[in-house]
Every structure is written in C-alpha cells, then in structure tokens.
Design a protein around this motif. Sequence first.
Motif, PDB file in Angstrom:
ATOM      1  N   TYR A 135      53.052  35.816  35.585  1.00  0.00           N
ATOM      2  CA  TYR A 135      53.974  36.954  35.548  1.00  0.00           C
ATOM      3  C   TYR A 135      54.436  37.387  36.940  1.00  0.00           C
ATOM      4  CZ  TYR A 135      49.666  39.408  36.735  1.00  0.00           C
ATOM      5  OH  TYR A 135      48.515  39.799  37.359  1.00  0.00           O
TER       6      TYR A 135
ATOM      7  N   SER B 127      39.593  33.601  39.209  1.00  0.00           N
ATOM      8  CA  SER B 127      40.900  33.613  38.557  1.00  0.00           C
ATOM      9  C   SER B 127      40.944  32.529  37.498  1.00  0.00           C
ATOM     10  CB  SER B 127      41.993  33.369  39.609  1.00  0.00           C
ATOM     11  OG  SER B 127      43.167  32.897  38.987  1.00  0.00           O
ATOM     12  N   GLY B 128      41.284  32.946  36.294  1.00  0.00           N
ATOM     13  CA  GLY B 128      41.406  31.979  35.199  1.00  0.00           C
ATOM     14  C   GLY B 128      42.443  30.925  35.536  1.00  0.00           C
TER      15      GLY B 128
ATOM     16  N   TYR C 141      53.329  42.379  44.380  1.00  0.00           N
ATOM     17  CA  TYR C 141      52.082  42.051  43.677  1.00  0.00           C
ATOM     18  C   TYR C 141      51.462  43.286  43.024  1.00  0.00           C
ATOM     19  CZ  TYR C 141      47.129  40.738  43.086  1.00  0.00           C
ATOM     20  OH  TYR C 141      45.873  40.538  42.580  1.00  0.00           O
TER      21      TYR C 141
ATOM     22  N   ASN D 208      51.589  44.077  38.966  1.00  0.00           N
ATOM     23  CA  ASN D 208      50.331  44.597  38.404  1.00  0.00           C
ATOM     24  C   ASN D 208      50.360  46.036  37.914  1.00  0.00           C
ATOM     25  OD1 ASN D 208      48.666  42.294  38.378  1.00  0.00           O
ATOM     26  ND2 ASN D 208      48.652  42.351  40.612  1.00  0.00           N
TER      27      ASN D 208
ATOM     28  N   THR E  64      38.841  43.771  42.027  1.00  0.00           N
ATOM     29  CA  THR E  64      40.181  43.197  41.961  1.00  0.00           C
ATOM     30  C   THR E  64      41.203  44.332  42.037  1.00  0.00           C
ATOM     31  OG1 THR E  64      41.666  41.879  40.573  1.00  0.00           O
ATOM     32  CG2 THR E  64      40.087  43.217  39.410  1.00  0.00           C
ATOM     33  N   ARG E  65      42.315  44.071  42.678  1.00  0.00           N
ATOM     34  CA  ARG E  65      43.442  45.003  42.745  1.00  0.00           C
ATOM     35  C   ARG E  65      42.963  46.435  43.047  1.00  0.00           C
ATOM     36  NH1 ARG E  65      45.776  42.494  37.077  1.00  0.00           N
ATOM     37  NH2 ARG E  65      45.679  40.347  37.811  1.00  0.00           N
TER      38      ARG E  65
HETATM   39  O1  F6P Z   1      45.221  36.420  33.275  1.00  0.00           O
HETATM   40  C1  F6P Z   1      46.222  35.957  34.085  1.00  0.00           C
HETATM   41  C2  F6P Z   1      45.747  35.814  35.475  1.00  0.00           C
HETATM   42  O2  F6P Z   1      46.670  35.176  36.298  1.00  0.00           O
HETATM   43  C3  F6P Z   1      44.465  35.089  35.518  1.00  0.00           C
HETATM   44  O3  F6P Z   1      44.653  33.753  35.514  1.00  0.00           O
HETATM   45  C4  F6P Z   1      43.847  35.652  36.744  1.00  0.00           C
HETATM   46  O4  F6P Z   1      42.494  35.696  36.528  1.00  0.00           O
HETATM   47  C5  F6P Z   1      44.499  36.996  36.889  1.00  0.00           C
HETATM   48  O5  F6P Z   1      45.496  37.063  36.012  1.00  0.00           O
HETATM   49  C6  F6P Z   1      45.080  37.217  38.231  1.00  0.00           C
HETATM   50  O6  F6P Z   1      44.204  37.748  39.051  1.00  0.00           O
HETATM   51  P1  F6P Z   1      44.602  38.089  40.530  1.00  0.00           P
HETATM   52  O7  F6P Z   1      45.549  39.218  40.472  1.00  0.00           O
HETATM   53  O8  F6P Z   1      43.334  38.450  41.200  1.00  0.00           O
HETATM   54  O9  F6P Z   1      45.199  36.856  41.073  1.00  0.00           O
END
Ligand code: F6P
Length: 753
Positions: free
Chosen positions: A412, A295-296, A356, A361, A584-585
């Motif tokens: 978000y 995760s960034g 989530y 998402n 992911t997701r």
């Molecule tokens: O790009 C926004 C971000 O919150 C990143 O920082 C992160 O990599 C991703 O979206 C969220 O990923 P996840 O849904 O796996 O937490």
Amino acid sequence: MPVQWTLRSAGRHVRNPLAIYVGLALTGMALIIFTVAPLASKVVQRWSQRDVELRSRLVFNSIRDQVASGLAGGSGVNLATLFNRIAEDERLLALAFCSEDGQLLHATKRLPSSVDCASVARTNHDTLATVYDAERRLLVSAFPIGTRSQRGHLMILHDLRLVDDRAAKARLYAATALVGVMVGIGLLAAAIILGAWRGWSQLVRSALADIRHDIEPTSRRTEPLPISPQMRVLLRDFRAERREGDGLQVQWSPQTLHLLLEERLPQTEVIAVSNREPYIHNRSNGSVALQIPASGLVAALEPVMRACGGKWIAHGSGTADRETVDVRDHIRVPPGDPAYTLRRVWLSEEEQDGYYYGFANEGLWPLCHIAFVRPTFRLEDWQQYVAINRRFAAAVAEEASCDNPIVLIHDYHFALLPAMVREHLPGATILTFWHIPWPNSETFSICPWREEIMHGLLGSTILGFHTQFHCNNFLEATDRFVESRIDREQASVTVAGRETMIRPYPISIEWPPSALAGQPPVEQCRETIKRRFGLTANARIAVGIERFDYTKGILDRMRAIDDLLRRQPAWKGRLVFIQAAAPTRGKLAAYSALQMEAERLAEEINARHGSAGYTPIVLVIRHHEPDEVFELFRAADVCVVSSLHDGMNLVAKEFVASRDDEQGVLILSTFAGAARELSEALMVNPYDTYAMGEALEQALTMPAGEQRERLRLMRDLVRVRNVYRWAGQMLLDAARLRSQQRIVANVVAGADQ
Ligand code: F6P
C-alpha cells in the motif's frame, strides 16, 4: 533408447507387454495349427481310403468274370497266373480266394500270414475292412463270387501305408501353410502398426519441438510441423495446462522457481519494489549491525528474490545503510551469500513523515483494516506520497536494463507506482501485490484520492490480493469509482484500452523455513525459554509474536488470558502468556497508545492473578531475529494469532512450520486471511473474549493425538502452498500474458505490413 511400453495390470506394472502380445499370438497360432492340420490330414486320409476302396471294387469288377471262369475251370483261365499278374500292381498287396467253407484256395505270395479266410466275413455282401498287420494298415475287401460248382470270396488286399503317408503329408503341408500365412499376416500387421507409430511419434515430436521453439526462440528449430494449426494450438494448451496443473502438485522450491523463470521467462529482468528493505544496516556501539526487519512482506519476498536474482529497490532506513552501499546505492545481499542486488532509495525525515507515517500508515492502513481506528487524510501527506511514488518509479526506470522487465510492486506504500512505472516503461510486465485487505467500497469511498489510487493500481498488468474476497471488493470499488470495462468472468478491468487482471494469490513462507535450520529439539527450546523467563518446570506456555500493531488484537488476547484465569483459577501459577512484540511506527499516536495500553493491561492482569514467582503475562517489547522467533514458537504449547483484521498473517504459517514435532496448538482469528487455509486451527472471534478464553483452555487440554492430526494437515498445506508457489503462480500468469501480448503485437505488425 528402445521404446518401453508399460501396462498397469491388477495394481502392478507389467513391463514390456509386447512379449505378452507375441505370446498370445503364438499360442493362438499353435491352437489353430493343432486343430486344423489334423483335420486336413483326416480329410485327406478319408478321401484316399475311399479312393483305395473304389479301386478295390474296380479291380474286382474288372476281373470278376475271369475269376468266375477260372473257378468253373473250363475257360483255360489259370487263377494263380491271373492273381499274380494283377498283384504286380504295386498299390495292390495281395489277392486270394477263399472257399465257402473258409479254405484258402488261391493266394498270391505277399498275402500276409495274419490274414486268412477266417477273417473274411461270410456274407453275401461285399465287405471292406481295415486290419492291422504289424506296423501297417491294410484294406481287406471281400467280394462274394461263385459258380455252380464253387462259391467263395475273392479277397483283395491293399496296403494303406500310401494313404497314411498322404495323410501325414497333408498334415505337414497344412501346418506349414498355416504357419506361413500367419507369419505373413503378422509381419504385415507389424509393418503397418510400426509405420503408423513412427509417423505419429515423429508428428508429436515435431509438434513439441515447434512449441518449444515458440517458447524458447533461441532453441534450434526442427523440421517444419506437418500438423494442422488447430492441433498445434491443442498441443500447446495441453503442455501449458500440464505444466500449470503440475504446479499444484510439484513441491515448489527455489529450484522450481528458478527453472520456471528460465523456461517461461528466459532472460527476463526482475525488479522488485517495496518500502521495507530486506537487510537493514544500523550503527550500534560504534560498529555496524545487520537487522532483518519484522515484516511479513520481507519474510515472503526475500526467499523469492534469492531464487530469482535481479534487483530489489527499497527505502534505505538503517542508520548505517549509506555507509554500506556503492556509488549507485547498490549492495549485494544476502550478506555472505549474495544472490541479488538491493538498491536503496533515500528519504528525508519529512518525506517519511508524509509518505510513510502519514498517508500510508495513518491513511491507507486504517482505511483497509477494520480495526476501528479512524483513518486520517492530509493533503501534505498525499503530496509526499505522490512524490515518493514518483521517485521510486524513476529508480525502477534507472535500474531497468531493458524496456520490458518484470516489475514486482509491493503493498500500500506504492498504490500510484504501477501507472508511473508504465509511463517510463510501457512494455514492462507489472505485478502488483497488495499485502493488506481491500475494504468494501463504502469504506474505501472515504479516501479523498480514491480515483487516483484506483488509476495508479490499474497501471498493473496483474493486481494480486491474498483472497478472492479482497479481489471482489476491489472490483466493486472499480465499478463505483473508475470509468472502466469489467469482465467478471476473466476477473479483469480495462481502462483506456489497457487490461489489468485481478487475481488472488495467497502469500506464504519458504519451506523448509531457513530459521528452522539449526534449531535445538523442542524440549531443549522449552527449557531455554523457561530458564530465560524464570518459569516453573510445569508451566504451560502460550505465545504471541508480531509487530506492536493495533490490528493484531494483542489487547484482546491478553483479556482472554485474564478471563480464563478468572473463570478457571486452577491455571494460575501454571499458564504463562509470552507476548513478543516488535516496536513499530512508534511516531504514530495510535501505536504509542497501544503500547502504553498493553503495558498497563499486562500490569493489571499480573497484579490480579500473579504471585511471588508467577507472572501470567510476560511482555517482551523488542525486535526478535527469526531464529529467536522460532525458538519461542517451538517452546510454546499454544500460539495465539488474534488479528482483528489481517490480509494473511504469516506468523500463523511460521508457527505451523516451526513445529516439526507435530505438537502445539494454533489459535487463529477468523478475520485473518490465513483462516481460509489453516482450517484445522482453533478458530476464534477476537472480539469475543469469553470464547477466546475457552479456546485457550481447549488448546491447553488438547490430547497429543489431536494436536498431531491438526498440525499434520496444516503443515502439509504450508509445505505445498509455500512462498515459491505464490511467486511461481504470479510469474506463470505473467508469462502467459506476455505470450499473449507477443501474439497480439505480431498480428498487429502483420496487419501493418
Ligand atoms: O501487512 C503488510 C505489511 O507490509 C507486512 O508485510 C509488514 O509486516 C507490514 O505491513 C509493514 O510493516 P512496516 O511498516 O514496519 O514495514
């Protein structure tokens, strides 16, 4: 400690210019003395000699008649007696009479032997001459005198030593007087300058002390400030500007961030909130395994929290998370070297589905990213989203141990949280950072709860985006959907009397990245990777590393590889593209469809261009730990970041940071926020398959020197604009706003009294 002055002269530092000033002054003084003193001596000498000459005439005039009588011989005047009597005067050396034919007829005893009648000019005029006798100067005056029987010259000799003594004394007195006057003036000037300097330094010191007191109320206050309020404000601004200016130049580090908090926000509680937790505990094969998520947000915020301390509230998503917390759902992290507290919040599967997967998402994520995936908005998801935001707001209130903490809200998942936290903690400073793009207002308008989202975010003190462009989009949306006052100059929005600053803060990574520590040399990484994936020794490696997300342009870069291999078959057998992708997701259709499509496409391309022992596209679908990611980066010739749309994209910055050998090429999508900073990357439009294929070839054939030049510039930028600077700038802005609020509160309190 003595005050040290430093002058810059001809490019080098000259220490203690005071010595230079003193030297110059002394040289000046010496020049004056050596010019003026001899002049004074000369003047005195001339005056004195004139005196002697007058005196000589006077003597002659007074004895002329007696001498004439003596020469005539009839008056009973004895010239020898007359001359001896007159010569008794100590200033008069000798008298003599020379006949017209140069005979010395009468002379007193002290007439020097060097003076005789031959030396007297035989004229009818008076003559006055200076002659030297041994060491002394003599004035020899000759006056024509005569009777009918005898004519000649009366010689009167004066010793001029007296004159010379006077001149020497005049020189000495003049020099002494000059030195005295100059020293006096110098001392007076030094006293005046020192007095003024002391006064000023005291003034400035007390001004700075006063400012320090304003900032750190606990520090000891010095003397009251003898300075105008305007000056005080000026000095304070100067100090703040200097510090913030410094901020651009200093190497931001955990220590800098720590110091900043201590100095500008003393004793301030920091509470961070995000959906994703930084450390996940999972049960695997009967034991507990620790995972750092891909995760960034985590990559950026974790080092900041390590530096700041405080609390981080996040969703506990690991299968062993509950087992590892205490009764308050706390766990100290990082494991082994705890620096802050992680507070886990629990969500049921249903809640996760709505909040989530659903609203965040399937709704907001595609809404904010232009990736042509249709956003889906469901009422049930929204309701869960509202409820979970409320739960996190309650968690913030629970964790806060004062009524004005700094709350850092991320992303978000929590658009409503700022306003909800504000209800609990009206005095909190709320910094919200939106990690993804903010769409234009046309796009944003399709969200059924757009006003609620805007109002939620406008509960923040500061709302940050990666780029100015996203800030502008947000202001545009505010203009359209919220009753508010927008100050475009200040970039702020005021709703119901409460102001929110809208600011760009480009996120970054820690420098140096901790995942780089302990990495083997690049060649070794390359060998390891080649061995691991069965690549030939001469294989060229391109990599892509990210979550398996449709915004990342994974399919597009695979198509670009396909295109290059079609057009330039010479690369077949040599070029290998390794795509590491973290699932992911996976519950969401768009994500599972992407994964399936990627697998299918890889198979298709491999079938088209591959051969025995050669697989052009290697897809590794699993989570990679940070050190594995860095190993892959270091093994690569090219890193491809081809996001269709991205807030920033930290993979690009991590690749740059991983290459301390200054080799490797970054291909970067112009639609990633990182493209605004990493301008030395090869920029591509990921929708343009052909151009991306060309960029790949350009990267693979780029000379080492050019690679170095490009990487050096990018590494420099990431080093300076690291994540500590990102956090530091937000905290500096928060500190400034808190000070302003304090001033306003004081003014209001003063007015009420
Ligand atoms: O790009 C926004 C971000 O919150 C990143 O920082 C992160 O990599 C991703 O979206 C969220 O990923 P996840 O849904 O796996 O937490």
